[in-house]
Scaffold this motif. Sequence first.
Motif, PDB file in Angstrom:
ATOM      1  N   VAL A 166      30.875  14.355 -14.845  1.00 44.09           N
ATOM      2  CA  VAL A 166      31.082  15.693 -14.315  1.00 44.09           C
ATOM      3  C   VAL A 166      32.641  15.880 -13.814  1.00 44.09           C
ATOM      4  CG1 VAL A 166      30.502  17.260 -12.667  1.00 44.09           C
ATOM      5  CG2 VAL A 166      28.416  15.937 -13.836  1.00 44.09           C
ATOM      6  N   LYS A 209      27.110   5.040  -3.007  1.00 44.61           N
ATOM      7  CA  LYS A 209      27.876   4.456  -1.844  1.00 44.61           C
ATOM      8  C   LYS A 209      27.829   6.022  -0.902  1.00 44.61           C
ATOM      9  CE  LYS A 209      32.036   4.209  -3.260  1.00 44.61           C
ATOM     10  NZ  LYS A 209      32.204   4.336  -4.711  1.00 44.61           N
ATOM     11  N   ASP A 257      31.386   6.202 -15.070  1.00 43.37           N
ATOM     12  CA  ASP A 257      32.361   5.597 -14.567  1.00 43.37           C
ATOM     13  C   ASP A 257      31.716   4.150 -13.914  1.00 43.37           C
ATOM     14  OD1 ASP A 257      30.498   6.934 -12.850  1.00 43.37           O
ATOM     15  OD2 ASP A 257      32.038   6.503 -11.040  1.00 43.37           O
ATOM     16  N   MET A 313      34.544  14.454 -10.917  1.00 39.54           N
ATOM     17  CA  MET A 313      34.331  15.199  -9.464  1.00 39.54           C
ATOM     18  C   MET A 313      33.801  14.003  -8.496  1.00 39.54           C
ATOM     19  SD  MET A 313      31.276  18.019  -8.760  1.00 39.54           S
ATOM     20  CE  MET A 313      31.980  19.465  -9.675  1.00 39.54           C
ATOM     21  N   TYR A 315      34.438  -5.998  -5.178  1.00 42.62           N
ATOM     22  CA  TYR A 315      33.466  -5.205  -5.083  1.00 42.62           C
ATOM     23  C   TYR A 315      32.236  -5.295  -6.459  1.00 42.62           C
ATOM     24  CZ  TYR A 315      32.103   0.085  -5.433  1.00 42.62           C
ATOM     25  OH  TYR A 315      31.213   0.957  -5.361  1.00 42.62           O
ATOM     26  N   ASP A 351      23.619  -6.725  -6.074  1.00 47.50           N
ATOM     27  CA  ASP A 351      22.613  -5.669  -5.877  1.00 47.50           C
ATOM     28  C   ASP A 351      21.547  -5.564  -6.977  1.00 47.50           C
ATOM     29  OD1 ASP A 351      24.411  -4.973  -3.779  1.00 47.50           O
ATOM     30  OD2 ASP A 351      25.085  -3.336  -5.055  1.00 47.50           O
ATOM     31  N   LYS A 365      32.978  12.178  -4.528  1.00 49.32           N
ATOM     32  CA  LYS A 365      32.396  12.661  -3.458  1.00 49.32           C
ATOM     33  C   LYS A 365      33.518  11.857  -2.358  1.00 49.32           C
ATOM     34  CE  LYS A 365      29.198   8.998  -3.603  1.00 49.32           C
ATOM     35  NZ  LYS A 365      29.728   7.828  -3.691  1.00 49.32           N
ATOM     36  N   GLY A 422      26.067   6.758 -14.002  1.00 46.49           N
ATOM     37  CA  GLY A 422      27.178   7.753 -14.829  1.00 46.49           C
ATOM     38  C   GLY A 422      28.152   6.857 -15.532  1.00 46.49           C
TER      39      GLY A 422
HETATM   40  P1  TYM Z   1      29.167   6.079  -6.611  1.00 49.59           P
HETATM   41  O1  TYM Z   1      28.692   6.108  -5.327  1.00 49.59           O
HETATM   42  O2  TYM Z   1      30.901   6.274  -7.004  1.00 49.59           O
HETATM   43  O3  TYM Z   1      28.300   7.039  -7.582  1.00 49.59           O
HETATM   44  C1  TYM Z   1      26.899   6.986  -7.526  1.00 49.59           C
HETATM   45  C2  TYM Z   1      26.245   7.427  -9.113  1.00 49.59           C
HETATM   46  O4  TYM Z   1      26.630   8.577  -9.342  1.00 49.59           O
HETATM   47  C3  TYM Z   1      27.498   8.494 -10.637  1.00 49.59           C
HETATM   48  N1  TYM Z   1      28.445   9.483 -10.479  1.00 49.59           N
HETATM   49  C4  TYM Z   1      28.884  10.269 -11.376  1.00 49.59           C
HETATM   50  N2  TYM Z   1      28.308  10.743 -12.491  1.00 49.59           N
HETATM   51  C5  TYM Z   1      28.656  11.805 -13.412  1.00 49.59           C
HETATM   52  N3  TYM Z   1      29.887  12.525 -12.847  1.00 49.59           N
HETATM   53  C6  TYM Z   1      30.482  12.221 -11.786  1.00 49.59           C
HETATM   54  N4  TYM Z   1      31.525  13.149 -11.430  1.00 49.59           N
HETATM   55  C7  TYM Z   1      30.070  11.149 -10.825  1.00 49.59           C
HETATM   56  N5  TYM Z   1      30.314  10.800  -9.722  1.00 49.59           N
HETATM   57  C8  TYM Z   1      29.352   9.719  -9.586  1.00 49.59           C
HETATM   58  C9  TYM Z   1      28.108   6.948 -10.616  1.00 49.59           C
HETATM   59  O5  TYM Z   1      28.163   6.737 -12.131  1.00 49.59           O
HETATM   60  C10 TYM Z   1      26.733   6.368  -9.995  1.00 49.59           C
HETATM   61  O6  TYM Z   1      25.964   6.071 -10.924  1.00 49.59           O
HETATM   62  N6  TYM Z   1      29.213   0.999  -7.294  1.00 49.59           N
HETATM   63  C11 TYM Z   1      28.383   2.130  -7.351  1.00 49.59           C
HETATM   64  C12 TYM Z   1      27.313   2.130  -6.381  1.00 49.59           C
HETATM   65  C13 TYM Z   1      26.609   0.767  -6.530  1.00 49.59           C
HETATM   66  C14 TYM Z   1      25.673   0.619  -7.647  1.00 49.59           C
HETATM   67  C15 TYM Z   1      25.062  -0.649  -7.256  1.00 49.59           C
HETATM   68  C16 TYM Z   1      25.021   1.487  -8.719  1.00 49.59           C
HETATM   69  C17 TYM Z   1      26.500  -0.009  -5.704  1.00 49.59           C
HETATM   70  N7  TYM Z   1      25.761  -1.133  -6.077  1.00 49.59           N
HETATM   71  C18 TYM Z   1      24.222  -1.342  -8.176  1.00 49.59           C
HETATM   72  C19 TYM Z   1      24.071   0.947  -9.574  1.00 49.59           C
HETATM   73  C20 TYM Z   1      23.618  -0.379  -9.155  1.00 49.59           C
HETATM   74  C21 TYM Z   1      29.104   3.551  -6.973  1.00 49.59           C
HETATM   75  O7  TYM Z   1      30.264   3.398  -6.261  1.00 49.59           O
HETATM   76  O8  TYM Z   1      28.762   4.806  -7.434  1.00 49.59           O
END
Ligand code: TYM
Length: 337
Positions: free
Chosen positions: A188, A13, A151, A198, A130, A137, A200, A149
């Motif tokens: 992370v 995102k 989460d 962590m 969502y 997707d 964004k 990741g």
């Molecule tokens: P989003 O945008 O929150 O995060 C994107 C990707 O980064 C990983 N991530 C992390 N991994 C390790 N440590 C962290 N602190 C950390 N923060 C974020 C997330 O696990 C993710 O892989 N819903 C999703 C976006 C999405 C998506 C999809 C992903 C929409 N459609 C289809 C895969 C397939 C999201 O909000 O990720």
Amino acid sequence: MDEKKKVMLSGIKPSGDLTLGSYLGAIKNWAERAEQFDCYYFMADLHALTTRQNPADLRRRTLEQLAQYVACGLDPEKNTLFIQSHVPAHAELGWVLNCYTMFGELSRMTQFKDKSKKNADNINGGLFTYPALMAADILLYQPDYVPVGDDQKQHVELTRDVAQRFNNLYSETFKIPEPYIPKVGARVMDLLDPASKMSKSDDIGNGRVCLMDRPEDIARKFKRAVTDSDTDEHCVRYDPERKPGVANLMQIYASCTGKSFEDIETEFTGQGYGAFKTAVGDSVIEMLRPIREEAQRLMKDKSYLEALCKSGADKASYIANKTLRKVYKKVGLVPRT
Ligand code: TYM
């Protein structure tokens, strides 16, 4: 030849600047897979709307994210890179899958619970549904693997359940995808609050490192990182229960350098946390330096980025529309002639 390759798909995102978490948990594991897999990566801009965005910032960040994907090593010739809203099939299948995703399932999503707490004045329908859009997707591209990741694992598991349900009702339609979670870097944590990931999207803070941060800022953030309050034993040892801050720094260092936790413990035997934190900061600076420089260069080339968006959306739409047509037919919608 390409038809035989397994398919990989993921998205991020553009709700905030990409962080070290986005990189280590996701993008780093996407790069270098292009030879082996048929890869689709997108900017999940429709998902970003579930929390309030400043329109100008959202537009800027979406294009910056594309530049950063390329700078992180995702070759646009070998990977399909696109903006989610440029492929209308996502919103269309998202609606259909809303009707096959249960209220109870959506209510159990940890991310919905967390985000509802953080955005108590804006718990909108999109935030709740969502995961149905995320399932769309994914399922549009019939992927084998979804690298995310930790989460996002729950959302991928729900996607599998929804796909199974649909297949059971209407015969085989969707491939059932597997989540693909990295061994280190999957979660992370915030440098100042190792109990929270962590993020964004949270307030700007010193606990988060962004891909575009200047080296001096990264060094400062690592110097201030929380280690532990355990005063007797100031040693670098992997113990997530008692030393979550140190464990997080070790995870980051291991991801950046490829060293094992054992090697790291040996490397810093007899040294205080100061030297360790400096070394972790330096490893992150060196890993991110070429990415930042290349992303800055690409961001100046708007027409290149726009051309990439167009060719990516064309390629993605072709595949996505095939699945969407199949779904519309199976559920009984009259085909458009
Ligand atoms: P989003 O945008 O929150 O995060 C994107 C990707 O980064 C990983 N991530 C992390 N991994 C390790 N440590 C962290 N602190 C950390 N923060 C974020 C997330 O696990 C993710 O892989 N819903 C999703 C976006 C999405 C998506 C999809 C992903 C929409 N459609 C289809 C895969 C397939 C999201 O909000 O990720």
